[in-house]
Design a protein around this motif. Structure first.
Motif, short mmCIF file in Angstrom:
data_model
loop_
_atom_site.label_atom_id
_atom_site.label_comp_id
_atom_site.label_asym_id
_atom_site.label_seq_id
_atom_site.Cartn_x
_atom_site.Cartn_y
_atom_site.Cartn_z
N GLU A 70 -12.29 6.37 -0.84
CA GLU A 70 -11.68 7.64 -0.40
C GLU A 70 -10.31 7.86 -1.05
OE1 GLU A 70 -11.62 7.00 3.77
OE2 GLU A 70 -13.72 7.63 4.09
N ALA A 71 -9.59 6.78 -1.32
CA ALA A 71 -8.25 6.92 -1.89
C ALA A 71 -8.26 7.04 -3.41
CB ALA A 71 -7.39 5.72 -1.49
N ALA A 72 -9.38 6.72 -4.05
CA ALA A 72 -9.45 6.75 -5.52
C ALA A 72 -9.24 8.17 -6.03
CB ALA A 72 -10.80 6.21 -5.99
N ARG A 73 -8.60 8.29 -7.17
CA ARG A 73 -8.33 9.59 -7.79
C ARG A 73 -8.85 9.60 -9.22
NH1 ARG A 73 -8.06 10.35 -3.36
NH2 ARG A 73 -6.35 11.12 -2.04
N GLY A 74 -9.39 10.76 -9.62
CA GLY A 74 -9.94 10.89 -10.96
C GLY A 74 -11.44 10.73 -10.95
N GLN B 67 -15.49 -11.53 7.10
CA GLN B 67 -15.22 -10.35 7.93
C GLN B 67 -15.89 -9.13 7.30
OE1 GLN B 67 -10.95 -10.40 7.79
NE2 GLN B 67 -10.77 -12.25 9.03
N MET B 68 -17.21 -9.02 7.50
CA MET B 68 -17.99 -8.02 6.77
C MET B 68 -17.66 -6.59 7.18
SD MET B 68 -19.23 -10.14 4.84
CE MET B 68 -19.81 -11.81 4.65
N SER B 69 -17.47 -6.33 8.46
CA SER B 69 -17.12 -4.98 8.88
C SER B 69 -15.77 -4.56 8.31
CB SER B 69 -17.09 -4.90 10.41
OG SER B 69 -18.36 -5.13 10.95
N GLU B 70 -14.83 -5.50 8.33
CA GLU B 70 -13.52 -5.22 7.75
C GLU B 70 -13.62 -4.99 6.25
OE1 GLU B 70 -9.15 -5.12 8.17
OE2 GLU B 70 -10.92 -4.69 9.40
N ALA B 71 -14.48 -5.75 5.58
CA ALA B 71 -14.67 -5.58 4.14
C ALA B 71 -15.20 -4.18 3.84
CB ALA B 71 -15.63 -6.64 3.61
N LEU B 72 -16.18 -3.73 4.62
CA LEU B 72 -16.73 -2.39 4.40
C LEU B 72 -15.71 -1.30 4.71
CD1 LEU B 72 -20.39 -2.78 5.71
CD2 LEU B 72 -19.63 -2.48 3.34
N ARG B 73 -14.88 -1.55 5.72
CA ARG B 73 -13.85 -0.56 6.05
C ARG B 73 -12.87 -0.39 4.89
NH1 ARG B 73 -8.71 -0.12 8.26
NH2 ARG B 73 -8.37 -2.38 8.27
N TRP B 74 -12.42 -1.51 4.29
CA TRP B 74 -11.51 -1.42 3.16
C TRP B 74 -12.21 -0.86 1.93
CZ3 TRP B 74 -6.67 -0.98 3.57
CH2 TRP B 74 -5.92 -1.71 4.50
N SER B 75 -13.47 -1.20 1.75
CA SER B 75 -14.22 -0.67 0.61
C SER B 75 -14.31 0.86 0.69
CB SER B 75 -15.61 -1.28 0.57
OG SER B 75 -16.40 -0.68 -0.43
N GLN B 76 -14.59 1.36 1.88
CA GLN B 76 -14.67 2.82 2.04
C GLN B 76 -13.31 3.47 1.85
OE1 GLN B 76 -17.20 4.27 5.05
NE2 GLN B 76 -16.33 6.33 5.07
N ARG B 77 -12.28 2.85 2.37
CA ARG B 77 -10.94 3.40 2.19
C ARG B 77 -10.54 3.43 0.71
NH1 ARG B 77 -6.17 1.32 5.93
NH2 ARG B 77 -5.17 2.89 4.58
N ALA B 78 -10.94 2.40 -0.03
CA ALA B 78 -10.63 2.36 -1.46
C ALA B 78 -11.32 3.52 -2.18
CB ALA B 78 -11.08 1.03 -2.06
N LEU C 257 0.81 -1.22 0.00
CA LEU C 257 0.00 0.00 0.00
C LEU C 257 0.85 1.28 0.00
CD1 LEU C 257 -2.94 -0.92 2.41
CD2 LEU C 257 -3.06 -0.53 -0.06
N PRO C 258 1.90 1.38 0.82
CA PRO C 258 2.66 2.64 0.85
C PRO C 258 3.36 2.98 -0.46
CG PRO C 258 3.13 1.31 2.80
CD PRO C 258 2.40 0.42 1.83
N ARG C 259 3.67 1.99 -1.26
CA ARG C 259 4.43 2.26 -2.49
C ARG C 259 3.62 2.03 -3.75
NH1 ARG C 259 8.92 -2.56 -2.78
NH2 ARG C 259 9.54 -1.31 -4.57
N ALA C 260 2.34 1.76 -3.63
CA ALA C 260 1.51 1.45 -4.80
C ALA C 260 1.24 2.70 -5.63
CB ALA C 260 0.21 0.82 -4.36
N ALA C 261 1.25 2.53 -6.95
CA ALA C 261 0.90 3.63 -7.84
C ALA C 261 -0.57 4.00 -7.70
CB ALA C 261 1.21 3.25 -9.29
N ALA C 262 -1.41 3.02 -7.40
CA ALA C 262 -2.85 3.25 -7.21
C ALA C 262 -3.30 2.41 -6.02
CB ALA C 262 -3.62 2.89 -8.47
N PRO C 263 -3.06 2.89 -4.79
CA PRO C 263 -3.37 2.06 -3.61
C PRO C 263 -4.83 1.69 -3.48
CG PRO C 263 -2.77 4.31 -2.98
CD PRO C 263 -2.44 4.17 -4.42
N HIS C 264 -5.73 2.49 -4.04
CA HIS C 264 -7.15 2.17 -3.89
C HIS C 264 -7.49 0.81 -4.53
CE1 HIS C 264 -7.43 3.60 -8.08
NE2 HIS C 264 -8.56 2.93 -8.14
N TYR C 265 -6.76 0.45 -5.59
CA TYR C 265 -7.03 -0.85 -6.23
C TYR C 265 -6.68 -1.99 -5.28
CZ TYR C 265 -7.53 -4.17 -10.06
OH TYR C 265 -7.95 -5.21 -10.85
N LEU C 266 -5.55 -1.86 -4.60
CA LEU C 266 -5.16 -2.89 -3.64
C LEU C 266 -6.13 -2.93 -2.46
CD1 LEU C 266 -1.26 -2.48 -3.51
CD2 LEU C 266 -2.71 -3.47 -5.28
#
Length: 544
Positions: free
Chosen positions: A433-437, A420-431, A398-407
């Protein structure tokens, strides 16, 4: 802008000359010519033109007409792993850079302002899409995104150095019509049909339901001397039949011929590499069309396919992501016919996967290539029954990814698969928020809304808040309701229309969201079908 050169100027091609020059970006794709190492030294010498609006595109085609050159269109996005794979292989080759002098290279980033409207103009949606266009803007052909890099260069070399002995290129639609009508075709047009990107044809030149029969007809009509072309048409017909569940589109004789051709292809290393995209992507579909589960024929085809994939995975001259994909095919074959989630692959294969992933993760310093390698490796680990290792790989990158939202999106899928549904939603929201464009943010926002509806349907306030945020951002965009944006909105609508019928306050929430969508819909001409469809997306339906 045009690129300068210290070479003597070439004669300006005539209109017939450019057609000769363009005559088969795919025409010689079946020919095995000398390959250049895909890791050759990179030079940023390709004179890419970039377009954001129609005026930019018109300027490019005006230049193409002045110079008598075809236009090579690359439609992609910075986050897209297959796009990065093309950039890291095809576009870094010294010979591709040299050949780029013979065409106008045009790049459209799907997140550029107005790009989605341009995508509609060229009838492209998936990233990457690669088209060859005449100076007048007529589509001649489109390339599969997974061809071996050497085939791109070999085909371009043939296309840009056409000879007077060859007929002028026709658009693939015209070639197809002539072939289906029983007309004789020159060799390069048969190859043009065989290596056309049928799966990426958003114009529905061959509708999915008709594709298997049409490709089978082409295979039967193809001159027998064109073995690679004939084999590809046969197996693409089988893949289409297997994908659509219409194996009956192939009669017994054709299935037998396709099976024999497949065994020859898989048994020959150079032929399998030549048809790398087919070997890497079509195993399940082809096997479904040509054999019955549990039969001796199925077992033989599976074993031979696995051996071919094993050779490709060990081929040091292939790009890293392609080698990982070959291992993915082996996992697919090992788990074929098992219940979903049963990833009990042989220990030897798991060890091979683990070792190659560790090596490539360590030895891939380029950020663009890593954007292709790491997601491919993570999916491979997960599908092979090693989700913890997939999660560790993604998290570490994640720290070095060109597009971390994909990961992050992949981490969400891993968490969901583990319950792990709560964890899935947490990563989904982070993705999200991190998306660009703009187009990318809408795509990931739509995905997050769909996940909320599926995993937290009781949280109406959270669902409405997330959807409202997506729509508020979208309403600030110009030309918002086009191509991939439309698909993202349709995904949101499909999720919400079903959800609102299961909750008491759902219709009221959907009504408020529909009002928020109206500014986007008003960008379309009043009375147009696009505007009508847009306004109907979030209209509440009576509860049933």
């Amino acid at each position: 802008m045009a690129r300068t050169s210290n070479r003597p100027p070439s004669p300006r091609p005539t209109p017939a000359g450019w057609r000769l020059g363009a005559l088969a970006l795919l025409a010689s794709a079946a020919l095995a010519l000398t390959s250049v190492d895909a890791t050759s030294a990179y030079t940023p010498a390709i004179a890419w033109q970039q377009a954001q609006h129609s005026s930019d595109v018109e300027a490019v085609f005006a230049q193409a007409r002045r110079e008598g050159k075809p236009v090579f269109l690359f439609w992609g996005a910075q986050w897209c792993p297959p796009c990065q794979q093309v950039k890291a292989t095809v576009f870094r080759r010294v010979d591709f850079i040299e050949l780029s002098r013979g065409f106008i290279p045009l790049y459209i980033d799907g997140d550029a302002p107005g790009a989605q409207r341009l995508g509609e103009r060229f009838r492209v949606r998936g990233y990457p899409s690669m088209l060859l266009l005449s100076p007048q803007g007529e589509e001649l052909t489109r390339l599969p995104g997974e061809l071996d890099a050497s085939l791109y260069v070999n085909a371009l070399r043939s296309a840009l150095g056409g000879s007077a002995a060859r007929a002028a290129t026709r658009p693939t639609t015209d070639v197809l019509a002539a072939a289906l009508a029983g007309q004789a075709l020159p060799v390069h047009e048969w190859r043009q049909l065989a290596w056309y990107a049928w799966d990426a044809d958003d114009r529905d030149t061959l509708r999915p339901g008709d594709r298997a029969r049409a490709l089978a007809h082409l295979a039967q009509a193809c001159p027998p001397g064109l073995r690679a072309t004939h084999t590809r048409l046969l197996l693409k017909a089988a893949a289409a039949a297997g994908t659509a569940g219409t194996a009956a589109a192939l009669d017994a004789d054709l299935r037998s011929a396709a099976g024999a051709a497949l065994l020859r292809l898989l048994g020959d290393g150079s032929s399998a590499r030549e048809q790398l995209d087919l070997v890497s992507n079509d195993a399940t579909a082809v096997l479904a069309a040509l054999s019955v589960a549990g039969s001796r024929e199925r077992q033989q085809l599976q074993q031979t396919w696995d051996q071919a994939a094993r050779r490709l995975a060990a081929d040091e001259s292939l790009p890293r992501a392609d080698r990982l994909t070959a291992l993915q095919v082996r996992v697919e074959l090992a788990t074929l016919g098992r219940p979903q989630g049963d990833a009990d692959v042989p220990a030897e294969l798991r060890n091979e996967i683990r070792q190659l992933v560790e090596r490539f993760e360590r030895d891939t310093p380029d950020p663009g290539e890593r954007q292709a390698v790491v997601p491919t490796a993570a999916r491979l680990l997960a599908d092979a029954g090693m989700p913890a290792e997939a999660r560790a790989l993604l998290t570490a990158n994640l720290p070095r990814a060109a597009a971390p939202h994909y990961l992050m999106g992949q981490l969400a899928s891993l968490a969901r698969a583990q319950g792990q549904m709560s964890e899935a939603l947490r990563w989904s929201q982070r993705a999200w928020e991190a998306a660009r464009g703009p187009a990318t943010r809408l795509q990931w926002g739509a995905s997050h809304v769909a996940w909320l509806v599926q995993l937290a349907p009781e949280d109406g306030a959270r669902i409405e808040e997330a959807t409202a945020s997506v729509l508020a951002e979208l309403s600030q965009q110009h030309d918002a309701y086009h191509v991939r944006n439309v698909r993202a909105l349709q995904r949101i609508a499909a999720a919400l229309q079903g959800w609102q019928q299961t909750t008491a306050d759902g219709p009221a929430r959907l009504h408020r969201l529909a009002e928020q969508l109206r500014p986007v819909c008003r960008q379309q001409r009043a009375g147009s079908s696009a505007r009508t469809q847009c306004e109907a997306l979030l209209d509440p339906r009576p509860s049933t």
